[in-house]
Design a protein around this motif. Structure first.
Motif, PDB file in Angstrom:
ATOM      1  N   ILE A   1      27.657 -19.427 -40.589  1.00  0.00           N
ATOM      2  CA  ILE A   1      27.281 -18.219 -41.329  1.00  0.00           C
ATOM      3  C   ILE A   1      27.155 -18.594 -42.798  1.00  0.00           C
ATOM      4  O   ILE A   1      28.099 -19.099 -43.407  1.00  0.00           O
ATOM      5  N   THR A   2      25.970 -18.376 -43.353  1.00  0.00           N
ATOM      6  CA  THR A   2      25.694 -18.752 -44.740  1.00  0.00           C
ATOM      7  C   THR A   2      25.148 -17.563 -45.512  1.00  0.00           C
ATOM      8  O   THR A   2      24.743 -16.552 -44.935  1.00  0.00           O
ATOM      9  N   ALA A   3      25.127 -17.714 -46.827  1.00  0.00           N
ATOM     10  CA  ALA A   3      24.719 -16.616 -47.703  1.00  0.00           C
ATOM     11  C   ALA A   3      23.734 -17.113 -48.743  1.00  0.00           C
ATOM     12  O   ALA A   3      23.702 -18.291 -49.099  1.00  0.00           O
ATOM     13  N   GLU A   4      22.960 -16.179 -49.233  1.00  0.00           N
ATOM     14  CA  GLU A   4      21.925 -16.476 -50.228  1.00  0.00           C
ATOM     15  C   GLU A   4      21.917 -15.384 -51.294  1.00  0.00           C
ATOM     16  O   GLU A   4      22.179 -14.210 -51.007  1.00  0.00           O
ATOM     17  N   THR A   5      21.628 -15.780 -52.524  1.00  0.00           N
ATOM     18  CA  THR A   5      21.322 -14.803 -53.557  1.00  0.00           C
ATOM     19  C   THR A   5      19.976 -15.143 -54.167  1.00  0.00           C
ATOM     20  O   THR A   5      19.325 -16.109 -53.756  1.00  0.00           O
TER      21      THR A   5
ATOM     22  N   GLU B   1      28.146 -11.972 -62.655  1.00  0.00           N
ATOM     23  CA  GLU B   1      29.048 -13.085 -62.954  1.00  0.00           C
ATOM     24  C   GLU B   1      29.747 -13.585 -61.697  1.00  0.00           C
ATOM     25  O   GLU B   1      29.915 -14.801 -61.500  1.00  0.00           O
ATOM     26  N   ALA B   2      30.140 -12.663 -60.837  1.00  0.00           N
ATOM     27  CA  ALA B   2      30.815 -13.058 -59.598  1.00  0.00           C
ATOM     28  C   ALA B   2      29.869 -13.822 -58.674  1.00  0.00           C
ATOM     29  O   ALA B   2      30.265 -14.810 -58.026  1.00  0.00           O
ATOM     30  N   ILE B   3      28.625 -13.386 -58.594  1.00  0.00           N
ATOM     31  CA  ILE B   3      27.628 -14.057 -57.759  1.00  0.00           C
ATOM     32  C   ILE B   3      27.349 -15.459 -58.293  1.00  0.00           C
ATOM     33  O   ILE B   3      27.246 -16.429 -57.526  1.00  0.00           O
ATOM     34  N   THR B   4      27.222 -15.577 -59.603  1.00  0.00           N
ATOM     35  CA  THR B   4      26.971 -16.886 -60.205  1.00  0.00           C
ATOM     36  C   THR B   4      28.121 -17.845 -59.907  1.00  0.00           C
ATOM     37  O   THR B   4      27.912 -19.012 -59.550  1.00  0.00           O
ATOM     38  N   LYS B   5      29.352 -17.355 -60.037  1.00  0.00           N
ATOM     39  CA  LYS B   5      30.520 -18.181 -59.730  1.00  0.00           C
ATOM     40  C   LYS B   5      30.535 -18.576 -58.254  1.00  0.00           C
ATOM     41  O   LYS B   5      30.858 -19.727 -57.898  1.00  0.00           O
ATOM     42  N   ALA B   6      30.172 -17.636 -57.377  1.00  0.00           N
ATOM     43  CA  ALA B   6      30.143 -17.921 -55.944  1.00  0.00           C
ATOM     44  C   ALA B   6      29.082 -18.964 -55.607  1.00  0.00           C
ATOM     45  O   ALA B   6      29.276 -19.800 -54.713  1.00  0.00           O
ATOM     46  N   LEU B   7      27.975 -18.929 -56.313  1.00  0.00           N
ATOM     47  CA  LEU B   7      26.946 -19.953 -56.121  1.00  0.00           C
ATOM     48  C   LEU B   7      27.473 -21.312 -56.580  1.00  0.00           C
ATOM     49  O   LEU B   7      27.236 -22.337 -55.930  1.00  0.00           O
ATOM     50  N   ALA B   8      28.192 -21.327 -57.680  1.00  0.00           N
ATOM     51  CA  ALA B   8      28.746 -22.576 -58.207  1.00  0.00           C
ATOM     52  C   ALA B   8      29.714 -23.221 -57.227  1.00  0.00           C
ATOM     53  O   ALA B   8      29.740 -24.454 -57.080  1.00  0.00           O
TER      54      ALA B   8
ATOM     55  N   LYS C   1      27.170 -22.290 -66.725  1.00  0.00           N
ATOM     56  CA  LYS C   1      27.688 -21.563 -65.564  1.00  0.00           C
ATOM     57  C   LYS C   1      27.401 -22.261 -64.237  1.00  0.00           C
ATOM     58  O   LYS C   1      28.098 -22.037 -63.248  1.00  0.00           O
ATOM     59  N   LEU C   2      26.344 -23.068 -64.218  1.00  0.00           N
ATOM     60  CA  LEU C   2      25.995 -23.855 -63.040  1.00  0.00           C
ATOM     61  C   LEU C   2      25.615 -25.257 -63.505  1.00  0.00           C
ATOM     62  O   LEU C   2      25.086 -25.422 -64.611  1.00  0.00           O
ATOM     63  N   THR C   3      25.856 -26.253 -62.678  1.00  0.00           N
ATOM     64  CA  THR C   3      25.398 -27.593 -63.006  1.00  0.00           C
ATOM     65  C   THR C   3      23.980 -27.790 -62.485  1.00  0.00           C
ATOM     66  O   THR C   3      23.542 -27.116 -61.538  1.00  0.00           O
ATOM     67  N   LEU C   4      23.279 -28.726 -63.081  1.00  0.00           N
ATOM     68  CA  LEU C   4      21.934 -29.039 -62.614  1.00  0.00           C
ATOM     69  C   LEU C   4      21.977 -29.541 -61.178  1.00  0.00           C
ATOM     70  O   LEU C   4      21.110 -29.203 -60.353  1.00  0.00           O
ATOM     71  N   GLU C   5      22.997 -30.327 -60.866  1.00  0.00           N
ATOM     72  CA  GLU C   5      23.138 -30.830 -59.498  1.00  0.00           C
ATOM     73  C   GLU C   5      23.310 -29.688 -58.499  1.00  0.00           C
ATOM     74  O   GLU C   5      22.764 -29.731 -57.389  1.00  0.00           O
ATOM     75  N   ARG C   6      24.045 -28.651 -58.884  1.00  0.00           N
ATOM     76  CA  ARG C   6      24.263 -27.513 -57.981  1.00  0.00           C
ATOM     77  C   ARG C   6      22.988 -26.697 -57.798  1.00  0.00           C
ATOM     78  O   ARG C   6      22.705 -26.226 -56.689  1.00  0.00           O
TER      79      ARG C   6
END
Length: 445
Positions: free
Chosen positions: A257-261, A293-300, A348-353
């Motif tokens: 089960i995976t998620a996307e934003t 902000e929460a979504i961005t952190k979850a993506l990270a 907030k995110l790395t380029l690698e991520r």
């Protein structure tokens, strides 16, 4: 037209690494990755010093409106917008007119894309209350997955029969991707808004009408069905902090089960409704800065696995109507990668991520054959990003057929210098090469 290239001194970002090196392209494939490579024969040399060389973005969630809604968009126009934005492959949704609910309608879209698409393409089969047999007999190699609208949709594509929904999750031969919003809750919220505002519902009410409660209720149902049947489930466009606890952090490998934003959930918040109004009306709705902000952190942290667009263009005159008639969706593909990269500059995110979320993860999730990575023998789907040349978005440069962008006036800190599809340069930083055609995505299943 050449497809023999030598990229020199590029900063390559791939599979969690960043390094300076050279990359050779021949016959549509990445032939060699190394250092100190020298020109061979007729290959064109690109000095990529100071540029980032990424795999092309794979956007697994777009609406290109063909067939049936081509006044808004079509495969020709939107695939060129993809090329200008560094998107080298897309997976397009089934809610066209007619919807892609059977093998023939699905294959008709592939035939059209082969004629007109500037980048690589795939098309989802849609689910309805009455096409269960088409889902059961779907060739897993013919589509990335089956799209299930578990919330409000148009036409015949809202699956609200519980027995059918259960059977789809039980019998589907591919991943299921879901739009999760609870329709009865939305309808009740809309009725309350009409009581207060009549026909003049303001844009700021949209995230209250299409509420976080409607999202999380529907998402929980999808996850419960997937766990019941062991289904490979991918939940699209997560828009609330509330849903995040339903997903596990960490690498995508091994997850069922995976998620996307989507990029607009990382960029906008409900504060932007005052300025942009229904231009940023979309389903699910853009919500608060805290959600962003929460979504961005979850993506990270890998709790959200994939970053896509949900590109869904409408004409300006449609967006200028009152709430009930102003359609939901916004054009995003041309500037999506640049918008995402802003989060890198913000720390907030790395380029690698980012590369993992927009290139590697979609390839892994959908078993895309030999794309989505900088690897020898893989398709030469590449994007050169200039991190030192800012770019201010103007309406005049918009390639989407609708002719506008929610990012107009925004200055991004990067520019898309070039995009290559199967070794052919389709975007040179200024224009699209109209002779380039993408290929049908293959799925290694």
């Amino acid at each position: 037209m050449t497809d023999a290239w030598l990229f020199k001194n590029a900063e390559m970002i791939n599979e969690g690494r960043r390094w300076i090196g050279d990359l050779r392209v021949r016959n549509g494939k990445i032939e060699t990755i190394g250092e100190g490579l020298t020109r061979i024969g007729d290959e064109q040399v690109i000095d990529a010093n100071g540029l980032w060389l990424l795999p092309g973005m794979i956007d697994d969630q777009v609406h290109f409106r063909e067939p049936g809604l081509t006044a808004k968009a079509d495969i020709y126009s939107e695939s060129r917008a993809c090329a200008a934005g560094g998107i080298t492959s897309y997976m397009e949704m089934p809610n066209t007119k007619p919807p892609a609910l059977d093998r023939d309608s699905l294959e008709a879209k592939y035939t059209r894309a082969a004629e007109t698409s500037a980048v690589n393409y795939a098309f989802y089969l849609g689910a309805s209350n009455d096409n269960l047999e088409a889902i059961r007999t779907l060739d897993p190699k013919s589509a990335p997955g089956v799209k299930v609208f578990m919330g409000a949709s148009t036409g015949n594509m809202l699956v609200d029969n519980p027995e059918t929904l259960d059977a789809i999750f039980r019998d589907v031969p591919t991943p299921i991707i879901t739009h999760c919003e609870d329709t009865p809750m939305i309808d009740a919220n809309l009725a309350k808004a009409h009581e207060v505002y009549g026909e003049d519902i303001p844009a700021r009410e949209h995230p209250l009408i299409r509420s976080r409660e409607a999202c999380i209720k529907s998402t929980r149902l999808a996850i419960a069905l997937a766990k019941k049947h062991g289904t490979r489930l991918h939940v699209l466009h997560i828009s609330t902090a509330d849903e995040l606890a339903l997903f596990e952090p960490g690498p995508i490998e091994g997850k069922k089960i995976t998620a996307e934003t989507c990029v607009h959930f990382l960029h906008f918040s409900d504060a932007d409704y005052e300025k942009l109004g229904f231009l940023i009306k979309c389903n699910p709705a853009i919500k608060t800065a805290n959600d962003r902000e929460a979504i961005t952190k979850a993506l990270a942290e890998g709790r959200i696995d994939v970053l896509a667009t949900d590109h869904a263009p409408h004409l300006l005159e449609e967006k200028e109507q009152k709430y009930d008639k102003a359609p939901s969706g916004l054009p995003l593909v041309q500037f999506a990668l640049q918008a995402a990269l802003e989060r890198v500059f913000e720390g907030k995110l790395t380029l690698e991520r980012i590369v993992e979320a927009v290139c590697h993860a979609p390839a892994k999730l959908f078993d895309v054959d030999k794309r989505g990575f900088l690897r020898e023998g893989y398709a030469a789907d590449l994007v050169l990003v200039d991190p030192a040349t800012p770019h201010t978005v103007t309406r005049a440069e918009v390639l989407s057929k609708c002719g506008w962008s929610p990012f107009e006036g925004t200055t991004f800190r990067t520019s898309i210098a070039s995009t290559f599809v199967n070794g052919q340069r389709v975007w040179d930083g200024k224009k699209v090469d109209d002779s380039v055609r993408g290929q049908r995505l293959a799925f290694d299943r």
